[in-house]
Structure formats: C-alpha cells, structure tokens
Design a protein around this motif. Structure first.
Motif, PDB file in Angstrom:
ATOM      1  N   GLN A 154      33.208  33.901  34.548  1.00 50.86           N
ATOM      2  CA  GLN A 154      33.991  32.876  35.232  1.00 50.86           C
ATOM      3  C   GLN A 154      33.374  32.614  36.619  1.00 50.86           C
ATOM      4  OE1 GLN A 154      37.099  31.243  34.456  1.00 50.86           O
ATOM      5  NE2 GLN A 154      36.581  31.831  32.372  1.00 50.86           N
ATOM      6  N   PRO A 155      33.716  31.477  37.232  1.00 50.52           N
ATOM      7  CA  PRO A 155      33.180  31.211  38.581  1.00 50.52           C
ATOM      8  C   PRO A 155      33.626  32.254  39.610  1.00 50.52           C
ATOM      9  CG  PRO A 155      34.746  29.478  37.888  1.00 50.52           C
ATOM     10  CD  PRO A 155      34.470  30.326  36.689  1.00 50.52           C
ATOM     11  N   THR A 156      34.823  32.789  39.436  1.00 51.31           N
ATOM     12  CA  THR A 156      35.239  33.904  40.298  1.00 51.31           C
ATOM     13  C   THR A 156      35.582  35.091  39.410  1.00 51.31           C
ATOM     14  OG1 THR A 156      37.527  33.108  40.313  1.00 51.31           O
ATOM     15  CG2 THR A 156      36.142  32.439  42.158  1.00 51.31           C
ATOM     16  N   GLY A 157      34.630  35.481  38.584  1.00 53.55           N
ATOM     17  CA  GLY A 157      34.841  36.555  37.626  1.00 53.55           C
ATOM     18  C   GLY A 157      34.451  37.919  38.174  1.00 53.55           C
ATOM     19  N   GLY A 158      34.542  38.928  37.288  1.00 54.60           N
ATOM     20  CA  GLY A 158      34.215  40.291  37.680  1.00 54.60           C
ATOM     21  C   GLY A 158      33.026  40.833  36.909  1.00 54.60           C
ATOM     22  N   ARG A 159      32.809  42.160  37.027  1.00 54.30           N
ATOM     23  CA  ARG A 159      31.618  42.803  36.484  1.00 54.30           C
ATOM     24  C   ARG A 159      31.805  43.379  35.087  1.00 54.30           C
ATOM     25  NH1 ARG A 159      27.743  45.289  40.422  1.00 54.30           N
ATOM     26  NH2 ARG A 159      27.725  43.737  42.070  1.00 54.30           N
ATOM     27  N   LYS A 196      41.865  47.898  36.111  1.00 55.98           N
ATOM     28  CA  LYS A 196      42.752  48.115  37.260  1.00 55.98           C
ATOM     29  C   LYS A 196      43.785  46.995  37.387  1.00 55.98           C
ATOM     30  CE  LYS A 196      42.347  49.117  42.217  1.00 55.98           C
ATOM     31  NZ  LYS A 196      42.523  47.824  42.885  1.00 55.98           N
ATOM     32  N   ASP A 197      45.049  47.387  37.467  1.00 56.00           N
ATOM     33  CA  ASP A 197      46.167  46.439  37.638  1.00 56.00           C
ATOM     34  C   ASP A 197      46.232  45.380  36.533  1.00 56.00           C
ATOM     35  OD1 ASP A 197      46.728  47.802  39.986  1.00 56.00           O
ATOM     36  OD2 ASP A 197      45.724  46.326  41.265  1.00 56.00           O
ATOM     37  N   GLY A 198      45.452  45.551  35.483  1.00 50.65           N
ATOM     38  CA  GLY A 198      45.431  44.543  34.417  1.00 50.65           C
ATOM     39  C   GLY A 198      44.778  43.235  34.826  1.00 50.65           C
ATOM     40  N   VAL A 199      44.053  43.253  35.953  1.00 55.67           N
ATOM     41  CA  VAL A 199      43.499  42.010  36.513  1.00 55.67           C
ATOM     42  C   VAL A 199      42.109  41.717  35.947  1.00 55.67           C
ATOM     43  CG1 VAL A 199      42.585  40.975  38.636  1.00 55.67           C
ATOM     44  CG2 VAL A 199      44.803  42.127  38.647  1.00 55.67           C
ATOM     45  N   SER A 200      41.899  40.500  35.526  1.00 60.28           N
ATOM     46  CA  SER A 200      40.538  40.037  35.227  1.00 60.28           C
ATOM     47  C   SER A 200      40.435  38.574  35.614  1.00 60.28           C
ATOM     48  CB  SER A 200      40.179  40.236  33.762  1.00 60.28           C
ATOM     49  OG  SER A 200      40.773  39.244  32.976  1.00 60.28           O
ATOM     50  N   HIS A 201      39.280  37.969  35.363  1.00 62.49           N
ATOM     51  CA  HIS A 201      38.986  36.613  35.863  1.00 62.49           C
ATOM     52  C   HIS A 201      39.254  36.599  37.368  1.00 62.49           C
ATOM     53  CE1 HIS A 201      39.032  34.138  31.889  1.00 62.49           C
ATOM     54  NE2 HIS A 201      38.373  35.265  31.786  1.00 62.49           N
ATOM     55  N   HIS A 202      38.811  37.597  38.009  1.00 60.58           N
ATOM     56  CA  HIS A 202      39.028  37.794  39.442  1.00 60.58           C
ATOM     57  C   HIS A 202      37.902  38.715  39.920  1.00 60.58           C
ATOM     58  CE1 HIS A 202      40.764  39.320  43.181  1.00 60.58           C
ATOM     59  NE2 HIS A 202      41.637  38.332  43.134  1.00 60.58           N
ATOM     60  N   PRO A 203      37.383  38.494  41.133  1.00 61.82           N
ATOM     61  CA  PRO A 203      36.260  39.322  41.601  1.00 61.82           C
ATOM     62  C   PRO A 203      36.568  40.822  41.599  1.00 61.82           C
ATOM     63  CG  PRO A 203      36.573  37.423  43.045  1.00 61.82           C
ATOM     64  CD  PRO A 203      37.714  37.406  42.073  1.00 61.82           C
ATOM     65  N   GLU A 204      37.831  41.192  41.808  1.00 61.83           N
ATOM     66  CA  GLU A 204      38.176  42.616  41.906  1.00 61.83           C
ATOM     67  C   GLU A 204      38.433  43.280  40.550  1.00 61.83           C
ATOM     68  OE1 GLU A 204      40.773  43.882  45.136  1.00 61.83           O
ATOM     69  OE2 GLU A 204      40.552  41.882  46.022  1.00 61.83           O
ATOM     70  N   GLU A 205      38.244  42.546  39.487  1.00 62.81           N
ATOM     71  CA  GLU A 205      38.296  43.131  38.145  1.00 62.81           C
ATOM     72  C   GLU A 205      37.517  44.456  38.148  1.00 62.81           C
ATOM     73  OE1 GLU A 205      37.237  40.282  34.849  1.00 62.81           O
ATOM     74  OE2 GLU A 205      35.460  41.537  34.816  1.00 62.81           O
ATOM     75  N   PHE A 206      38.167  45.543  37.665  1.00 59.67           N
ATOM     76  CA  PHE A 206      37.501  46.846  37.758  1.00 59.67           C
ATOM     77  C   PHE A 206      37.907  47.781  36.615  1.00 59.67           C
ATOM     78  CE2 PHE A 206      37.373  51.292  39.161  1.00 59.67           C
ATOM     79  CZ  PHE A 206      36.038  51.394  39.508  1.00 59.67           C
ATOM     80  N   THR A 207      36.915  48.429  36.036  1.00 62.52           N
ATOM     81  CA  THR A 207      37.143  49.491  35.053  1.00 62.52           C
ATOM     82  C   THR A 207      36.249  50.658  35.466  1.00 62.52           C
ATOM     83  OG1 THR A 207      37.762  48.020  33.254  1.00 62.52           O
ATOM     84  CG2 THR A 207      36.830  50.135  32.623  1.00 62.52           C
ATOM     85  N   SER A 208      36.798  51.863  35.488  1.00 59.90           N
ATOM     86  CA  SER A 208      36.020  53.005  35.975  1.00 59.90           C
ATOM     87  C   SER A 208      34.842  53.283  35.046  1.00 59.90           C
ATOM     88  CB  SER A 208      36.909  54.252  36.056  1.00 59.90           C
ATOM     89  OG  SER A 208      37.209  54.700  34.741  1.00 59.90           O
ATOM     90  N   ALA A 209      33.809  53.909  35.606  1.00 59.94           N
ATOM     91  CA  ALA A 209      32.623  54.260  34.813  1.00 59.94           C
ATOM     92  C   ALA A 209      33.027  55.164  33.648  1.00 59.94           C
ATOM     93  CB  ALA A 209      31.592  54.952  35.703  1.00 59.94           C
ATOM     94  N   GLU A 210      34.026  56.006  33.858  1.00 59.58           N
ATOM     95  CA  GLU A 210      34.480  56.907  32.807  1.00 59.58           C
ATOM     96  C   GLU A 210      35.101  56.126  31.650  1.00 59.58           C
ATOM     97  OE1 GLU A 210      37.518  59.562  34.085  1.00 59.58           O
ATOM     98  OE2 GLU A 210      37.362  60.843  32.292  1.00 59.58           O
ATOM     99  N   ASP A 211      35.948  55.176  31.982  1.00 55.03           N
ATOM    100  CA  ASP A 211      36.564  54.356  30.936  1.00 55.03           C
ATOM    101  C   ASP A 211      35.524  53.507  30.195  1.00 55.03           C
ATOM    102  OD1 ASP A 211      39.205  55.255  31.128  1.00 55.03           O
ATOM    103  OD2 ASP A 211      39.680  53.853  32.753  1.00 55.03           O
ATOM    104  N   CYS A 212      34.551  53.004  30.954  1.00 54.63           N
ATOM    105  CA  CYS A 212      33.469  52.242  30.307  1.00 54.63           C
ATOM    106  C   CYS A 212      32.751  53.139  29.294  1.00 54.63           C
ATOM    107  CB  CYS A 212      32.460  51.748  31.344  1.00 54.63           C
ATOM    108  SG  CYS A 212      33.081  50.429  32.409  1.00 54.63           S
ATOM    109  N   ALA A 213      32.457  54.375  29.708  1.00 55.10           N
ATOM    110  CA  ALA A 213      31.724  55.305  28.838  1.00 55.10           C
ATOM    111  C   ALA A 213      32.561  55.653  27.610  1.00 55.10           C
ATOM    112  CB  ALA A 213      31.360  56.565  29.620  1.00 55.10           C
ATOM    113  N   THR A 214      33.861  55.853  27.809  1.00 52.90           N
ATOM    114  CA  THR A 214      34.731  56.161  26.666  1.00 52.90           C
ATOM    115  C   THR A 214      34.677  55.028  25.651  1.00 52.90           C
ATOM    116  OG1 THR A 214      36.203  57.396  28.122  1.00 52.90           O
ATOM    117  CG2 THR A 214      37.111  56.702  26.003  1.00 52.90           C
TER     118      THR A 214
END
Lengths: 473, 473
Positions: free
Chosen positions: B119-124, B436-454
């Motif tokens: 998105q134009p103001t998306g996350g990682r 985090k906080d269920g937020v996406s389509h937002h720059p602060e979209e965040f998932t921990s490295a541990e959750d990504c690995a899981t």
C-alpha cells in the motif's frame, strides 16, 4: 434628421465635460449592448470551459489566475485599453490599471474594476462582465466625446477567485494593505486545481506563476502607489433574488462576512477488510459526519457552511484513510454570526473526532487553520446613491416600463468581491444584474446581453455621477 | 557430539526425500528465524515508507506495484532464487514463479506465494512475509538436503494490493482465468496514489508500467501455462484476534466476501456564498451523508463498509462540488450478506441523492460501478489439515508451552489474498500470524521476528506434508 441635444444614441457626439451635462443628459447615457456582448465573448476565447449547449458561446470558462489563458486575455486587455487612449500601470502583483485621463491631472481616477480570472468550472460573466463593462464605458465615453473631470480607470485584479491560489480577492487585499505581498507571493496552487489540464503540472507559487507569464510590474501593489477616488463594480448576482422577482438591478449596500478554514482530521490508516468499526479511527468517516453537522449548525444560525476541497489519504480502496483535509467556507450576514457558527462547529467537530477511535484509545484529532477572514462590509453612501440614481434612470429609459423603480432593489452580496477590499480605502459600491437560476461558479452561468448592457449603462452613469459629485459645487 | 537422527538444527543435513521422513522428523522441521528477519528487512530497502521509530527498520513501506522500487525487489528476488537453484518463469503479467525442482519432473510444484507490492502507506509484513517465508523455506530445504517428490515453488504475484491499479489480487485473478488479461493490462493507476512522489507523474496503465520496468514475460498468465499442485500462503492476520488471545497461528479456513464499487454523485456546481442550502445540489454534502449511512447499514448486517478514495470536483474552496466520486468497499462473512448491504445502500443512497437538490428540481444522481467482486471462499480440506498439523507441531517445538494446541485456532480472513484466486483452481490454504494491535495497511504494521519464524516453519512443514500426502501411498 439631427437628434435633439437631450436625446441621443451612443453614435452621436456630446463633446462635453461631465460637469456640464444636464441631469437629463446623464440619465440618458447608455452603452452599446451589442458591442459589449461581442467584446465579452471575444475575450472568452481564452480559456473556454465545459460545453453545455450547441451555440458558439455555450461554454463555461476555465481561466485560472496567471495561467497561459489568463496571460492571453491580459495581453488583449492591455492592447485594447491602450488603443482607447488609456495609460497602463501594472503593479508587482500583476494588477492592471488602465486610466482614461480626465481634465484634471492632479487627482486620482474613479475606477471600474473586477477580474478576468475564473473558477475551474466557471462561467462567462463572474468577474469578466465587470471588466468588460469598464471597457464598454470607456468606449462609450470616447464615442460621445465625453470628458470627465477626474480620470476614469478600469482595473483587472489578479486572482480574485482564489481558486488556483487559495485566497480570494488576493491582490485587492494587498493593494488595500490587508494582505502582505510576501504572503501573496508565496501562496501555492491548490493541487486539485493544478492537476487540471490547463494548469501547470508542477505546483507553482503566485510569484513563479507571475514570472512565467511576465506580469510582475515595477509599481508597488498599494493604494499609495496607485490611488483611486472610488471603486465601482458590476457583477452578476450569483443568487436567485433578482431573477425570481423579475428585477433588473441590485444596488449592493453590503457584503456578508465569511471565513475560510482548512481542517485536518487525523485518525489511523488500517485495513478495510480486517478492522472492525470499533477498532477504527477512520478520518474519512469522522470528516463525513462533520460535513453533515456543518450544514445543520449553519442552518440553525442563518448562515452557510460549505466544503469545496476534500483530500483523503493515503487514497486506496482497501485502506481506511488516516488523514483527511477539507476546506470549510462559513458565511453569514453579520461577522458575529460567523463567529458563533465557527465556535459551535469547533465544539461539535471535537466531539465527533473524540468518538471515532475511542475503541482503540486513539481517537481522531481535528485541527483548524484559518486561511481567510473577511468581516461583513458596508459600502459608501455616496457610491450607493450614485448607483441608485443611475439604476432608476437606466430602467426608466425603457418606455414600456410603468414603474422603473420597481425593477431596482438594494441587496447584500453573499460572495466576496474586490470591492470588499477597495471599500477599506476608498468609497465603493457594486451593481448586481440577474443571472439565470441564480447559478454561478458553474459553466452554465448566464446573464442575457440585455441585462449585461443595463448593468454597464448603470456603471457608466454611476461613474459620471460620481465625477460630477466630486467636482460640481 | 553428533545430534541424533530425530533431532536436528537447520544446520545439520538430513539428505532425505520428504516421503522417507518420519512424522517426528517432519514435526521437527523449522526455519532459520534470524536469517528470515535479515532477508525480510534487506528486501525492504527498496521502497521504505514513513518512519515511525528510531531503529533502522522502524519505517513503513511504500512499494507500489510496478514502480521502480518494485522492479528492484523483483530483480533481487529473481537473483536470490536463481542462486538457490530455482528455475524462474516470468509470465506476461510479471508474475514471477521460482521452482526448486523435485525428484519427479512430470508433476506441477507445490507453491508458496504472496506479493512484494505494498500500500502507499503500508508496512513491512503484508505480502512481503509471505514471499520471504517461501525463500526461507527453500533455503532451509537446501540446508537440510531435503528432496521433495514434486517441486516446491515460490511465486510473487503482481499488484495484489490493488492500490496503484485498483483491482486487488489482479494477477492471480488473471492466472485463475477470472479476470481477463486485457482488462488487467488496461487498468489505469489511481491519481491520488499516482501523485505520490514514488509513482510516475503521468498516469500509467498496468501494461505501460510493466514495460517500463521490463517485467512483461513471454509465458501466458494462466494456470494452464504455469500449473500448480497447491498454493500455501503465510500472512499477518491484519486483525486483533490472535494477538488479543495470545495465540500464535491462525489456520485460515475461509475468506469473507467483498465487493469494490466506484460511486459517482452528480449535483450542480454553485457559489458557496450566494447559494442557499435549499437551492443546492451539493454532491459533497450528499456523499458525506452516504458515507455516514454506509456504516450504519453495514453495522446492522454484521458487515463492513469503507470509503478509501474521495475525489470532489471542481475542488475550489468557494464552489459547491457538483461531482464527487468515491470508493466503497463492502465486506461480510457470507456473499449473501454483502448482497443485502449493497442492495440496501443503493436504496438509501438514491433517497439521499433525491433529497439534495429537490429545491431546484435538479436532485443529485448517484451511479454505482462494480469494480471488483470476490464471493466468500472456503479453502481446501487437504491444505487446511496440513496447516493444522504443522501449526500444532511447530507450537509443540517450544518445550515451555504446556498446551501447544491452545496456541492455534481456525480463522476466517477479512482481507482478500492471492489465495482467493488460486483456490478456484488448486487446493489452497493460508496461515496467519499475529500482528501488533491488529493493525495493517499502516506504516507501523509489525510482527515480531519470532512470530514470522513460527509462521515460516509452519508453511515449510505444510509444504512437506502436502508433498508427502500427494506421493506417499
């Protein structure tokens, strides 16, 4: 057959000084309506807008301030006025003053003024009629060999509309010392308007746009450098009163107060598909509620509130906007009424913002920025009486009219005009003529050639009457 | 000390075929989480967005489909997969398929897929994690010397977001034969998004944008030309359920229905200062009322309705907009619920439009255009069971967890994903991890490295299990 001295057409020569005319001679003055219509539509070749009918002149106008189209009509205006024997002055904001000299060289001229710029979806009369009536008045005076005591000028004010550069009446405001030159120079064009095909693609400022079309004059933009004796302005009513009452002339005595705000509502971007309403801080939803509330509050206080520009970011179908900005134009007959509505809306909008996003503990915020503040204005009694007498006299020229006075009324202007700012410095008033359905800022804006001519005859007489008032004792 | 055959780290070699593994060996498979995080943030160097914190990776993403940033990350993806021994296929819509060959050459590969556009103001994480988990799964299989029966592929789908070109899941839709290639090619970029600094300044189509970055492949975009055995996708939840329940994996069984409409409200431009409310056909005021009504109706039917794009014309402070268009995104758990809300809103909006402008006998009109229709989807039981087993197994790898099953739940997706379209053609399912906080389509979209690995370990196991399911018997 030679017409009598008292009754003449525009083709017959008077060869007199204004102060030598009889009241009957003044009352008989009238412009050449066909020529006015021809000139008006000729000038509309630069910047024609949306077509709405089959005739050549059935288009709106799109002549944004300081665009190439604006340059072309300015060049034409300068050439036309020079050919009519006028002296041209261009100031540092591109205001063009064209003065037909009077008998006395030591006094400021009486001006007829308005603007040649238009809205992006504007019509052929708003502003344009005002300048063109000035040209026609000068042509008629030349035809008649009518000499004035003081000079008579026509002024084209830069960026009256405030459409491309978002301050209306910009250059008359600087001339009157109410807006700083620096502020005007640095104004940036509105992106939504700038993205139109006729505007430059990169955002320009007033200064860079003036430079691009070569209209930065050497004279300071100030009533001190370019003084006036008075300012008269002919304009379409832009409202339904004259047309629905079947009246022909509005003698404008006052202008309602108005304020322009830019609002910014900040929420939080989120996904449209995965975010429950109670987890949103939806800046667009909050803004929509504010827009609905604005009309409700304005209505309750006899005012108007309007949203013309809306920008929702990031602007993606499946992202809830986290940032919305919109314009808010509040108007009312008294400055105090506009105050009350502004104050009430600030409270209401804060409450709406606080509700949206409270579920996530991050409610929306709303910020107000005042872009422009124009308190209510009362015009000058001398000018008003010149217009009133002229309006009655011109309506009486039509022998078929039983009660000429019934065709004339006093009226308050809902819109701002350059006369608002000139009135701060010199005696000023305005003349309204009817427009179809009261519609303006729309391509189908229309005033008949006859009504245009009536208005132009009134302004011609008003200027003559004002000249006589100044110097006849 | 040599680790026992049954317990190994990703550094130790298995050198086995999937069908030769024991269940315990499969259950023990896990990716290298540090490497995944490193690769993910490495890939985010192309198109970083708004900064929200002090750390190098504390920025959002702005990598619009087919932009220069998208080209760079595509080039990196192709190079990376080639280096890992994969065969690359690029189709005519720029979808990139990278296949690690299996033992059998006569069968289609099992795919891990998602998208690298944002998105134009998306996350990682949205989309990016899905592709990067595929890369990490291939790396882990290489590390282990793990051979599969069928090949294992990673696919990067073009323009999943539908942000720059307003159809989401565009290229998986064409691949599945549900959207025509011509329609996709001719899609124009959204002006509000295109005006962002990273996008081209002149409106591009999908085809011209593909040409500009050199990603028009020679292979037809179709499941016939590029077949798959199955499609698995790892994604952040983009909602609050996992994170608020402290759960680690969502086994996605279905996707809610959604529809995208473009609405156009036509009123009449007029002057904000001179036009009484009862004389207006204010397209913005009517639109604002519609936006408020949309939430009310959607709520009453357990659905969502959102407005992301708004365009008000002509866009001038002192002109009432005569033309407003806006996007409307309606979602619900069942296709029938979306039907009901759409129908109800059509009635309500017509009523709102009819009221605005009735005073001048020219009421507003509202027109609906369906841009996109995605009925509710149910994923394939084979894929779902592979994900379920893998999720439980991966959660059980953490010895400190008493009840691994409690960390796993089934879930419905609120958002559309490329898996919606692949599910029309091949067995498909998805894996969600918390954000985090269920937020996406937002720059602060965040998932921990541990959750990504899981999540990546789950998708690795799911692919292995699916391969075994296909060929073990």
């Amino acid at each position: 057959m030679i017409p009598s001295q008292e009754y003449f057409s525009t083709a017959s020569k008077l060869n007199k000084l204004t102060t030598e005319l009889s009241e009957q001679q003044v009352a008989s003055l009238s412009v050449n309506g066909e020529r006015l219509a021809r000139d008006l539509h000729h000038s509309c070749q630069w910047g024609p807008g949306i077509r709405w009918g089959p005739n050549p002149t059935d288009t709106g106008m799109q002549r944004l301030a300081l665009s190439q189209e604006d340059k072309h009509v300015r060049d034409w205006f300068v050439q036309t006025m020079t050919d009519l024997g006028c002296k041209i002055t261009i100031d540092e904001l591109g205001n063009i003053f064209a003065v037909r000299p009077g008998r006395r060289t030591d006094v400021p001229a009486t001006f007829i003024g308005s603007h040649l710029d238009t809205q992006p979806t504007g019509g052929r009369y708003d502003g344009i009629l005002g300048v063109l009536s000035g040209i026609e008045a000068i042509k008629t005076m030349n035809d008649l060999g009518l000499e004035t005591e003081g000079g008579v000028g026509v002024v084209n004010w830069t960026n009256e509309e405030g459409a491309r550069f978002p301050i209306s009446m910009m250059s008359s405001g600087v001339w009157a010392g109410k807006i700083s030159l620096e502020h005007a120079y640095n104004l940036k064009e509105v992106p939504t308007v700038a993205s139109l095909p006729t505007a430059a693609s990169a955002p320009e400022t007033v200064k860079t746009a003036l430079d691009m079309i070569g209209y930065v004059g050497s004279v300071p933009c100030s009533y001190k450098a370019t003084p006036m004796a008075a300012h008269f302005e002919l304009h379409i009513e832009q409202g339904p009163h004259l047309v629905s009452a079947g009246q022909r002339i509005g003698v404008v005595t006052a202008v309602q107060a108005y304020r322009w705000y830019k609002l910014q509502v900040t929420g939080r971007d989120c996904h449209t598909g995965t975010t429950a309403f109670q987890h949103r801080a939806d800046a667009m939803y909050a803004s929509a509620r504010m827009m609905v509330k604005a009309r409700e509050v304005a209505t309750a206080h006899g005012c108007l509130a309007s949203v013309g520009i809306v920008d929702a970011r990031p602007g993606s179908v499946n992202t809830v906007p986290g940032l919305v900005s919109f314009s808010l134009d509040i108007r009312g007959p008294e400055t105090s009424a506009v105050d009350v509505v502004s104050k009430k809306l600030k409270e209401e909008f804060d409450a709406i913002a606080a509700e949206e996003g409270k579920g996530i503990g991050k409610p929306c915020r709303v910020e107000w920025e005042l872009d422009f503040d124009s308190p209510a204005v009362e015009f000058h009694e001398d000018c008003i009486s010149c217009v009133q007498q002229s309006a009655e006299a011109v309506c009486a020229q039509d022998a078929s009219v039983a009660e000429p006075k019934s065709l004339v009324r006093t009226i308050m202007s809902g819109a701002g005009h350059d006369s608002v700012f000139t009135s701060k410095i010199v005696p000023t008033s305005m003349i309204f003529v009817p427009c179809k359905d009261g519609v303006s800022h729309h391509p189908e804006e229309f005033t008949s050639a006859e009504d245009c001519a009536t208005g132009a005859s009134v302004i011609l007489q008003a200027v003559v009457r004002y000249d006589r008032k100044r110097f006849q004792n």
